[in-house]
Design a protein around this motif. Structure first.
Motif, short mmCIF file in Angstrom:
data_model
loop_
_atom_site.label_atom_id
_atom_site.label_comp_id
_atom_site.label_asym_id
_atom_site.label_seq_id
_atom_site.Cartn_x
_atom_site.Cartn_y
_atom_site.Cartn_z
N ARG A 1 -46.14 12.36 -39.06
CA ARG A 1 -45.18 12.09 -37.98
C ARG A 1 -45.83 12.36 -36.63
O ARG A 1 -45.68 11.60 -35.70
N GLN A 2 -46.56 13.47 -36.54
CA GLN A 2 -47.21 13.83 -35.28
C GLN A 2 -48.52 14.56 -35.53
O GLN A 2 -48.67 15.25 -36.54
N GLN B 1 -51.38 16.98 -33.18
CA GLN B 1 -51.63 17.65 -31.91
C GLN B 1 -52.94 18.41 -32.04
O GLN B 1 -53.19 19.04 -33.08
N GLU C 1 -45.50 21.34 -41.70
CA GLU C 1 -46.53 21.47 -40.67
C GLU C 1 -47.74 22.17 -41.25
O GLU C 1 -47.63 23.20 -41.91
N ALA D 1 -44.12 6.70 -36.44
CA ALA D 1 -44.90 7.78 -35.86
C ALA D 1 -45.00 7.58 -34.36
O ALA D 1 -45.20 6.48 -33.88
N ASN D 2 -44.84 8.66 -33.62
CA ASN D 2 -44.87 8.60 -32.17
C ASN D 2 -45.74 9.73 -31.66
O ASN D 2 -45.41 10.89 -31.81
N PHE D 3 -46.87 9.38 -31.05
CA PHE D 3 -47.82 10.38 -30.60
C PHE D 3 -47.69 10.67 -29.12
O PHE D 3 -48.52 11.35 -28.55
N GLU D 4 -46.65 10.15 -28.48
CA GLU D 4 -46.45 10.40 -27.06
C GLU D 4 -45.40 11.47 -26.81
O GLU D 4 -45.27 11.97 -25.71
N GLN D 5 -44.64 11.84 -27.83
CA GLN D 5 -43.60 12.85 -27.70
C GLN D 5 -44.20 14.24 -27.84
O GLN D 5 -45.21 14.42 -28.53
N PHE E 1 -44.94 17.82 -29.30
CA PHE E 1 -44.99 18.22 -30.70
C PHE E 1 -43.73 19.01 -31.04
O PHE E 1 -43.37 19.95 -30.37
N SER E 2 -43.05 18.59 -32.08
CA SER E 2 -41.79 19.23 -32.48
C SER E 2 -42.01 20.01 -33.77
O SER E 2 -42.51 19.46 -34.75
#
Length: 164
Positions: free
Chosen positions: A4-5, A7, A28, A68-72, A74-75
């Motif tokens: 999903r992400q 970082q 994670e 997937a969104n790599f601009e948000q 990290f959650s």
């Protein structure tokens, strides 16, 4: 595992990079990367990323809000930590290129914990860009450039399949 992400952040106190991988299942995984480890790993990443060229746009089968969104930011809300909350201190990695063109990076902490990260060409390019930016932010003065595969092979004495 669906990513999903990703970082990569610099921890100035530890003088390490922290690679965080979040999955669609709210898991994670955390991996420490030292300057020395990244210096040794980079030629291999650059070689396989350089062979890919520019990644082609990937058509997502999911709606845009689920892709997937790599601009948000990290959650880590509701995250579970299958390897524990203490990051794996990577001391070796195995790099495998699969027949479908994807890649597996297996990070190991000595002979203790390990984590396998599966990447397609687009995610590999994204990871490389993030590593370069984080190393620059950390002021590690590493030459993390993409060079022709023949130059990398001549410079690197270690086999591509395993890096210690």
């Amino acid at each position: 595992m669906q990513i999903r992400q990703l970082q990569v952040a610099c921890d100035q106190l530890q003088d390490r990079l922290l690679l965080r991988i979040a999955t669609q299942r709210d898991e994670e995984y955390r991996i420490w990367l030292t300057r020395r480890f990244l210096r040794e790993l980079w030629p291999h990443l650059a070689q396989i990323a350089g062979k890919q060229g520019e990644p082609a746009p990937v058509a997502s089968e999911k709606p845009a809000d689920e892709a997937a969104n790599f601009e948000q930011p990290f959650s880590d809300e509701n995250a579970t930590y299958p390897l524990g909350t203490t990051p794996l201190l990577s001391s070796e990695v195995k790099v495998d290129t699969l027949s479908d063109g994807s890649f597996n990076l297996t990070f190991r902490e000595g002979r203790e914990r390990s984590f396998q990260l599966s990447l397609n060409a687009e995610l590999l390019q994204t990871l490389c860009a993030m590593l370069r930016a984080a190393a620059e932010h950390a002021q590690w003065n590493l030459a993390l450039d993409y060079t022709p595969a023949t130059t990398i092979a001549a410079v690197s004495k270690r086999p591509l399949s395993r890096l210690h």
